[in-house]
Design an enzyme around this catalytic site. Structure first.
Site, PDB file in Angstrom:
ATOM      1  CE  LYS A 194       6.223  31.048 -22.915  1.00 59.06           C
ATOM      2  NZ  LYS A 194       6.408  32.295 -22.142  1.00 59.06           N
ATOM      3  NE  ARG A 217      -0.006  36.641 -13.606  1.00 55.13           N
ATOM      4  CZ  ARG A 217       0.644  36.885 -14.740  1.00 55.13           C
ATOM      5  NH1 ARG A 217      -0.031  37.157 -15.837  1.00 55.13           N
ATOM      6  NH2 ARG A 217       1.959  36.854 -14.794  1.00 55.13           N
ATOM      7  NE  ARG A 265       3.614  30.760 -12.364  1.00 51.03           N
ATOM      8  CZ  ARG A 265       4.103  30.744 -13.598  1.00 51.03           C
ATOM      9  NH1 ARG A 265       3.328  30.494 -14.609  1.00 51.03           N
ATOM     10  NH2 ARG A 265       5.371  30.986 -13.796  1.00 51.03           N
TER      11      ARG A 265
HETATM   12  P1  AMP Z   1       6.961  29.050 -16.861  1.00 51.68           P
HETATM   13  O1  AMP Z   1       5.694  28.524 -16.279  1.00 51.68           O
HETATM   14  O2  AMP Z   1       7.215  28.556 -18.268  1.00 51.68           O
HETATM   15  O3  AMP Z   1       7.063  30.542 -16.758  1.00 51.68           O
HETATM   16  O4  AMP Z   1       8.146  28.439 -15.979  1.00 51.68           O
HETATM   17  C1  AMP Z   1       8.234  28.687 -14.597  1.00 51.68           C
HETATM   18  C2  AMP Z   1       9.644  28.391 -14.096  1.00 51.68           C
HETATM   19  O5  AMP Z   1       9.966  27.022 -14.336  1.00 51.68           O
HETATM   20  C3  AMP Z   1      10.750  29.177 -14.802  1.00 51.68           C
HETATM   21  O6  AMP Z   1      10.934  30.454 -14.243  1.00 51.68           O
HETATM   22  C4  AMP Z   1      11.954  28.243 -14.560  1.00 51.68           C
HETATM   23  O7  AMP Z   1      12.402  28.350 -13.234  1.00 51.68           O
HETATM   24  C5  AMP Z   1      11.334  26.880 -14.727  1.00 51.68           C
HETATM   25  N1  AMP Z   1      11.342  26.413 -16.138  1.00 51.68           N
HETATM   26  C6  AMP Z   1      10.250  26.190 -16.924  1.00 51.68           C
HETATM   27  N2  AMP Z   1      10.608  25.770 -18.141  1.00 51.68           N
HETATM   28  C7  AMP Z   1      11.961  25.711 -18.144  1.00 51.68           C
HETATM   29  C8  AMP Z   1      12.930  25.377 -19.129  1.00 51.68           C
HETATM   30  N3  AMP Z   1      12.564  25.009 -20.376  1.00 51.68           N
HETATM   31  N4  AMP Z   1      14.242  25.433 -18.776  1.00 51.68           N
HETATM   32  C9  AMP Z   1      14.611  25.781 -17.526  1.00 51.68           C
HETATM   33  N5  AMP Z   1      13.758  26.150 -16.566  1.00 51.68           N
HETATM   34  C10 AMP Z   1      12.439  26.114 -16.849  1.00 51.68           C
END
Ligand code: AMP
Length: 190
Positions: free
Chosen positions: A13, A127, A134
């Site tokens: 994404k 990764r 990460r």
């Molecule tokens: P991502 O980079 O989108 O994979 O997000 C990393 C982490 O941020 C996720 O595993 C959640 O802990 C938190 N997070 C990101 N976006 C959201 C969201 N829309 N709602 C709740 N937690 C989020």
């Protein structure tokens, strides 16, 4: 145009959102990036969410809804935005619809990047091997993030499906192919 990039963690994404930012001038609104920035800055919000991110659980809806609304009201989103990693729950999707409706806007399209879970886990392993993982990219956390995705986030496909907004793409295709597929969909709409 307001787009949602939808799919499990690691589906690509963020990669496609960055392409859309370059090619269509649509800002990437990634709640994950915003939350990681808060953690890195050591802000009060960062302290509040740090453990949640490390475990791969979801941050409370109210927090992410607020940071998205604040970000969306900045001038660079006047022509729309690409939502990346948001919404992740039905409550977030409803709040997003309400926020956009209040501004005379709507979600135009949801692009689902469909990928095989085994492939996602092997991408993470890669990764880790390359040293580009990460903090929340360890096999345990990724498994949890996938479970959370299946339980809380996948139901959004039905939510947006009922609105007739979902287009499903093969997220396992090479990156340039996914980019081309997305461009074709958006150009067909224009
Ligand atoms: P991502 O980079 O989108 O994979 O997000 C990393 C982490 O941020 C996720 O595993 C959640 O802990 C938190 N997070 C990101 N976006 C959201 C969201 N829309 N709602 C709740 N937690 C989020």
């Amino acid at each position: 145009m307001n787009l949602v990039l939808f799919g499990p963690p690691g589906a690509g994404k963020g990669t496609q959102a960055k392409v859309l930012m370059e090619t269509r001038r649509l800002p990437q609104l990634s709640t994950g990036d915003m939350l990681r920035a808060a953690v890195a800055a050591g802000s009060a919000l960062g302290h509040e969410v740090e453990d949640i991110l490390a475990k791969g659980n979801l941050v409370p809806d109210a927090i992410v809804i607020k940071i998205i609304a604040d970000r969306y009201d900045r001038p660079d989103c006047a022509q729309g935005a690409v939502f990346d990693g948001f919404p992740r729950t039905i409550a977030q999707a409803e709040a997003l619809d309400a926020m956009l409706a209040a501004r005379g806007k709507k979600i135009d399209r949801v692009l689902e990047l469909k990928v095989d879970e085994a492939i996602l886990l092997s991408r993470v392993a890669q990764r880790i091997k390359e040293g580009t993982a990460r903090a929340d990219d360890n096999p345990e956390t990724v498994k949890n993030r996938l479970n959370v995705y299946r339980r809380d986030t996948a139901p959004l496909l039905e939510y947006y499906g009922k609105q007739g907004k979902v287009t499903t793409l093969d997220g396992m295709a090479p990156i340039p192919d996914v980019t081309r597929q997305i461009a074709a969909i958006l150009d067909a709409r224009a």
